[in-house]
Design an enzyme around this catalytic site. Structure first.
Site, PDB file in Angstrom:
ATOM      1  N   GLY A 100     -70.375   9.923  -2.500  1.00 12.96           N
ATOM      2  CA  GLY A 100     -71.276  10.882  -3.379  1.00 12.96           C
ATOM      3  C   GLY A 100     -71.210  10.206  -4.753  1.00 12.96           C
ATOM      4  O   GLY A 100     -72.391  10.640  -5.399  1.00 12.96           O
ATOM      5  N   ARG A 128     -74.001  16.877   1.976  1.00 13.52           N
ATOM      6  CA  ARG A 128     -73.733  17.305   0.685  1.00 13.52           C
ATOM      7  C   ARG A 128     -74.770  17.621  -0.161  1.00 13.52           C
ATOM      8  O   ARG A 128     -75.854  17.158   0.078  1.00 13.52           O
ATOM      9  CB  ARG A 128     -72.672  16.100   0.125  1.00 13.52           C
ATOM     10  CG  ARG A 128     -71.521  15.997   0.793  1.00 13.52           C
ATOM     11  CD  ARG A 128     -70.601  14.825   0.135  1.00 13.52           C
ATOM     12  NE  ARG A 128     -70.077  15.442  -1.116  1.00 13.52           N
ATOM     13  CZ  ARG A 128     -69.328  14.761  -1.767  1.00 13.52           C
ATOM     14  NH1 ARG A 128     -69.166  13.399  -1.406  1.00 13.52           N
ATOM     15  NH2 ARG A 128     -68.597  15.094  -2.843  1.00 13.52           N
ATOM     16  N   ASP A 330     -59.649  16.046  -6.944  1.00  6.06           N
ATOM     17  CA  ASP A 330     -59.239  15.275  -5.642  1.00  6.06           C
ATOM     18  C   ASP A 330     -58.295  15.229  -4.817  1.00  6.06           C
ATOM     19  O   ASP A 330     -57.866  14.853  -4.058  1.00  6.06           O
ATOM     20  CB  ASP A 330     -59.778  14.001  -5.866  1.00  6.06           C
ATOM     21  CG  ASP A 330     -61.315  13.686  -6.113  1.00  6.06           C
ATOM     22  OD1 ASP A 330     -62.193  14.341  -5.738  1.00  6.06           O
ATOM     23  OD2 ASP A 330     -61.665  12.537  -6.653  1.00  6.06           O
ATOM     24  N   LYS A 357     -67.074  18.744  -1.239  1.00  5.60           N
ATOM     25  CA  LYS A 357     -66.647  17.372  -1.096  1.00  5.60           C
ATOM     26  C   LYS A 357     -66.931  16.696   0.024  1.00  5.60           C
ATOM     27  O   LYS A 357     -67.840  17.133   0.917  1.00  5.60           O
ATOM     28  CB  LYS A 357     -64.970  17.248  -1.386  1.00  5.60           C
ATOM     29  CG  LYS A 357     -64.928  17.905  -2.923  1.00  5.60           C
ATOM     30  CD  LYS A 357     -65.180  17.107  -3.866  1.00  5.60           C
ATOM     31  CE  LYS A 357     -65.019  17.526  -5.398  1.00  5.60           C
ATOM     32  NZ  LYS A 357     -65.899  16.859  -6.425  1.00  5.60           N
ATOM     33  N   ARG A 361     -62.966  20.930   1.952  1.00  2.00           N
ATOM     34  CA  ARG A 361     -61.704  20.679   1.937  1.00  2.00           C
ATOM     35  C   ARG A 361     -60.604  21.835   2.025  1.00  2.00           C
ATOM     36  O   ARG A 361     -59.535  21.891   2.434  1.00  2.00           O
ATOM     37  CB  ARG A 361     -61.130  19.645   0.558  1.00  2.00           C
ATOM     38  CG  ARG A 361     -61.777  18.349   0.682  1.00  2.00           C
ATOM     39  CD  ARG A 361     -61.357  17.592  -0.389  1.00  2.00           C
ATOM     40  NE  ARG A 361     -61.726  16.270   0.133  1.00  2.00           N
ATOM     41  CZ  ARG A 361     -61.956  15.045  -0.739  1.00  2.00           C
ATOM     42  NH1 ARG A 361     -61.729  15.200  -1.995  1.00  2.00           N
ATOM     43  NH2 ARG A 361     -62.275  13.983  -0.548  1.00  2.00           N
ATOM     44  N   ARG A 406     -59.490  11.539   2.195  1.00  2.00           N
ATOM     45  CA  ARG A 406     -58.392  12.258   1.486  1.00  2.00           C
ATOM     46  C   ARG A 406     -57.762  13.418   2.407  1.00  2.00           C
ATOM     47  O   ARG A 406     -56.570  13.516   2.343  1.00  2.00           O
ATOM     48  CB  ARG A 406     -58.769  12.944   0.235  1.00  2.00           C
ATOM     49  CG  ARG A 406     -59.183  11.790  -0.803  1.00  2.00           C
ATOM     50  CD  ARG A 406     -59.444  12.445  -2.200  1.00  2.00           C
ATOM     51  NE  ARG A 406     -60.188  11.667  -3.068  1.00  2.00           N
ATOM     52  CZ  ARG A 406     -59.936  10.253  -3.404  1.00  2.00           C
ATOM     53  NH1 ARG A 406     -58.855   9.822  -3.039  1.00  2.00           N
ATOM     54  NH2 ARG A 406     -60.855   9.646  -4.227  1.00  2.00           N
TER      55      ARG A 406
HETATM   56  C1  S3P Z   1     -66.226  11.445  -9.389  1.00  2.00           C
HETATM   57  C2  S3P Z   1     -66.128  12.998  -9.587  1.00  2.00           C
HETATM   58  C3  S3P Z   1     -65.725  13.939  -8.974  1.00  2.00           C
HETATM   59  C4  S3P Z   1     -64.522  13.501  -7.716  1.00  2.00           C
HETATM   60  C5  S3P Z   1     -65.173  12.157  -7.036  1.00  2.00           C
HETATM   61  C6  S3P Z   1     -65.401  11.126  -8.053  1.00  2.00           C
HETATM   62  C7  S3P Z   1     -66.677  10.564 -10.435  1.00  2.00           C
HETATM   63  O1  S3P Z   1     -66.710  14.652  -8.202  1.00  2.00           O
HETATM   64  O2  S3P Z   1     -64.755  14.280  -6.624  1.00  2.00           O
HETATM   65  O3  S3P Z   1     -64.397  11.674  -6.201  1.00  2.00           O
HETATM   66  O4  S3P Z   1     -66.534   9.213 -10.061  1.00  2.00           O
HETATM   67  O5  S3P Z   1     -67.565  10.990 -11.212  1.00  2.00           O
HETATM   68  P1  S3P Z   1     -67.743  15.853  -8.623  1.00  2.00           P
HETATM   69  O6  S3P Z   1     -68.389  15.184  -9.958  1.00  2.00           O
HETATM   70  O7  S3P Z   1     -68.656  16.193  -7.545  1.00  2.00           O
HETATM   71  O8  S3P Z   1     -66.528  16.872  -9.269  1.00  2.00           O
END
Ligand code: S3P
Length: 446
Positions: A100, A128, A330, A357, A361, A406
Site C-alpha cells: 500500500g 484496499r 501496525d 490494512k 486486522r 503482520r
Molecule cells: C505507512 C503508513 C501507515 C502504515 C503502513 C506504512 C507509511 O499506513 O500502516 O504500514 O509508510 O506511510 P496508513 O497511512 O494507511 O496509516
C-alpha cells in the site's frame, strides 16, 4: 502476477529466547529513501535498506520511471536520480505486489508528472481503498480511473494520468494516514507554489524529516487546535544524500512481545528506530508492566534509535488510550497477542483504520485468536481481550494469514506461548517486510 506457492508453518511452545539480534531496516524509511533519491539530481547511497518485497516493488517502479538503482556487494544501494519533474513514462504496468505504501506514495509522484502509469497488485492490495488518495490527487489535476471495489470503494487496478503543472492544494486529512499525507506532499514536490497538508492527528513524519534532509523547502506549524500544517514549496531541487536506515520498530515489535511473553527470556534488539510517531507500542507495553530498557539512545540518519533490552514480564491488561493508536497502528496485531497472555482485561478502541490494512486486522485477529482459545470480543472499532494471566493459550489450530505479513508473524509468536502448536496457513507474506523473521527466531533459541 503469479501467486507464490503457500508455505504453511507451525510454531510451538518455546524455550527462553536469549541473545542479541539486529532487525532489518525500517520499511517506511526504506520506501522514502528510494523514492527521494530517485528524484534527486546525482547519486545517493543507502545502507540498511529493507530488502523485502514491498521495498523492492518501489525500487522496480522507480527504475521503470527512469532512475538507475543498483545494490553493491556490500549491501549499499546506489541510486542515480532523474530530478523532480524528470520521471519517465513507464513502459508497463507498475506491479505493487502487496504494498500500500508503494502504491499510494507513487500515485502522488505520478500525479504531478506528465506521464501515465497503471498500478496493479496482489489480491490483498487490490481490495484496499484508494479513494483516499484519488480525492486529493484529482483536486490537484490528475486524471485517475480506478476499478470498482466492495461497498463503493475505488481500488486497483487503476491508471493515473498526471497533470503538469499540477494545481497546488491545501488538504485537510479526513483520516490519520501517513500514506495520504505523503502522497499529497510528493505530488506537491513537482507542483508550482505551496502545497499544504493539514493533519489534525500526527502520523509518522518520515516524509517530512527526509524531504528536509534532501533540501526541500518544507515547514511544519502547529495551530491552536494542535493540528500540524505541513507546507512544501514545489518545483524543488533535491540534493543527493547518504542515508542509513534504522531498524524497523514494527518488525522489532514481534520480538519485543515474544521476549516479554516467553518465560525466562532476555533479548537485546539492536538499532531500533524510536521516532515518537512510531514508538507507541513500547509505551503501552511498559504501562502493562513490560520490562523494556532503552540502551545507548542515539540518532541515526536524523531518526532517534536505541537498542532495546527486553526481559520476560508479567503483563496486566489496561485500557489503551486511542490517542496513541497512530503511533503504533501496525503493532496492534501483536499487542492483541500480548493482551491475550496478560492478567485481566485489555480494551482497545479507535482502531477503525485497522480494517483497511493488508487485511481487516480486527476481524482476522479476532477469528484467529478465538481459534487458538483466547477470550476476545471484536467491537466495531477495536477489541476487548481477557488474558490468561501468563498461562499458555490452548493453541492447536490452523490460522489464516489472509496475505497479511503482520497477521502471520503475530500468530507465529502466539505459537511460542501455546500448549499445542499454532499453524499459519501461509508464511510467504512475511517476505514483504521481514524476510529473516524465522531465522532470527531460531537464533534466539539455540
Ligand atoms: C505507512 C503508513 C501507515 C502504515 C503502513 C506504512 C507509511 O499506513 O500502516 O504500514 O509508510 O506511510 P496508513 O497511512 O494507511 O496509516
Amino acid at each position: 502476477m503469479i501467486d507464490p506457492i503457500a508455505t504453511p508453518r507451525s510454531f510451538s511452545a518455546s524455550p527462553p529466547l536469549r541473545g542479541q539480534i539486529a532487525i532489518p531496516g525500517d520499511k517506511s524509511i526504506s520506501h522514502r529513501a528510494l523514492m527521494f533519491s530517485a528524484l534527486a539530481v546525482g547519486t545517493s547511497r543507502v545502507t540498511g535498506l529493507l530488502e523485502g518485497h514491498d521495498v523492492l516493488a518501489t525500487a522496480a517502479a522507480m527504475r521503470a520511471m527512469g532512475a538507475h538503482i543498483e545494490r553493491g556487494a556490500s549491501g549499499e544501494w546506489r541510486i542515480d536520480g532523474v530530478g523532480v519533474g524528470g520521471l519517465l513514462q513507464p513502459q508497463a504496468a507498475l506491479d505493487m505486489g502487496n504494498s500500500g505504501t508503494s502504491t499510494r506514495l507513487l500515485m502522488g509522484l505520478v500525479a504531478s508528472h506528465p506521464i501515465t502509469a497503471t498500478f496493479i497488485g496482489d489480491a490483498s492490495l487490490s481490495g484496499r481503498p484508494m479513494g483516499r488518495v484519488i480525492d486529493p490527487l484529482s483536486q490537484m489535476g490528475a486524471d485517475i480511473s480506478a476499478s470498482p471495489g466492495a461497498n463503493g470503494t475505488q481500488t486497483l487496478p487503476l491508471m493515473v494520468r498526471g497533470m503538469a503543472p499540477a494545481i497546488p492544494l491545501s488538504y485537510r486529512l479526513p483520516m490519520a494516514s501517513a500514506q495520504v499525507k505523503s502522497a499529497v506532499l510528493l505530488a506537491g514536490l513537482n507542483t508550482p507554489g505551496i502545497t499544504e497538508v493539514i493533519e489534525p492527528v500526527a502520523t509518522r513524519d518520515h516524509s517530512e524529516r527526509m524531504l528536509r534532509g534532501f533540501g526541500a523547502d518544507l515547514s511544519v506549524e502547529i495551530d491552536a487546535d494542535g493540528a500540524r500544517h505541513i507546507r512544501i514549496r514545489g518545483e524543488a531541487e533535491l540534493k543527493p544524500q547518504t542515508i542509513e536506515v534504522p531498524g524497523d520498530p514494527s518488525s522489532a515489535a514481534f520480538f519485543i512481545v515474544a521476549a516479554l511473553l516467553v518465560p525466562g527470556s532476555d533479548v537485546t534488539i539492536a538499532n531500533v528506530g524510536l521516532n515518537p510517531t512510531r514508538a507507541g507500542l513500547v509505551e503501552v507495553l511498559r504501562a502493562m508492566g513490560g520490562d523494556i530498557e532503552l540502551v545507548d539512545a542515539r540518532d541515526v540518519g536524523g531518526e532517534p534509535v536505541a537498542d532495546l533490552r527486553v526481559r520476560h514480564s508479567s503483563l496486566s491488561g489496561i485500557d489503551v488510550d486511542p490517542a496513541v493508536a497512530p503511533s503504533m497502528i501496525d503493532e496492534f496485531p501483536i499487542l492483541f497477542i500480548a493482551a491475550a497472555l496478560a492478567e485481566g482485561r485489555t480494551v482497545m478502541t479507535g482502531l477503525d483504520e485497522l480494517r483497511v490494512k493488508e487485511s481487516d486486522r480486527i476481524a482476522v485477529m479476532a477469528t484467529g485468536l478465538q481459534a487458538i482459545g483466547a477470550r476476545v470480543t471484536e467491537t466495531e472499532d477495536g477489541m476487548i481481550i481477557d488474558g490468561t494471566g501468563g498461562a499458555p493459550l490452548p493453541g492447536g489450530a490452523t490460522v489464516a494469514g489472509h496475505l497479511d505479513h503482520r497477521i502471520c508473524m503475530s500468530f507465529a509468536i502466539a505459537g511460542l506461548v501455546s500448549k499445542d502448536a499454532v499453524t499459519i496457513d501461509d508464511m510467504t507474506p512475511v517476505g514483504t517486510s521481514f524476510p529473516n523473521f524465522e531465522t532470527l527466531l531460531t537464533e534466539l533459541t539455540p
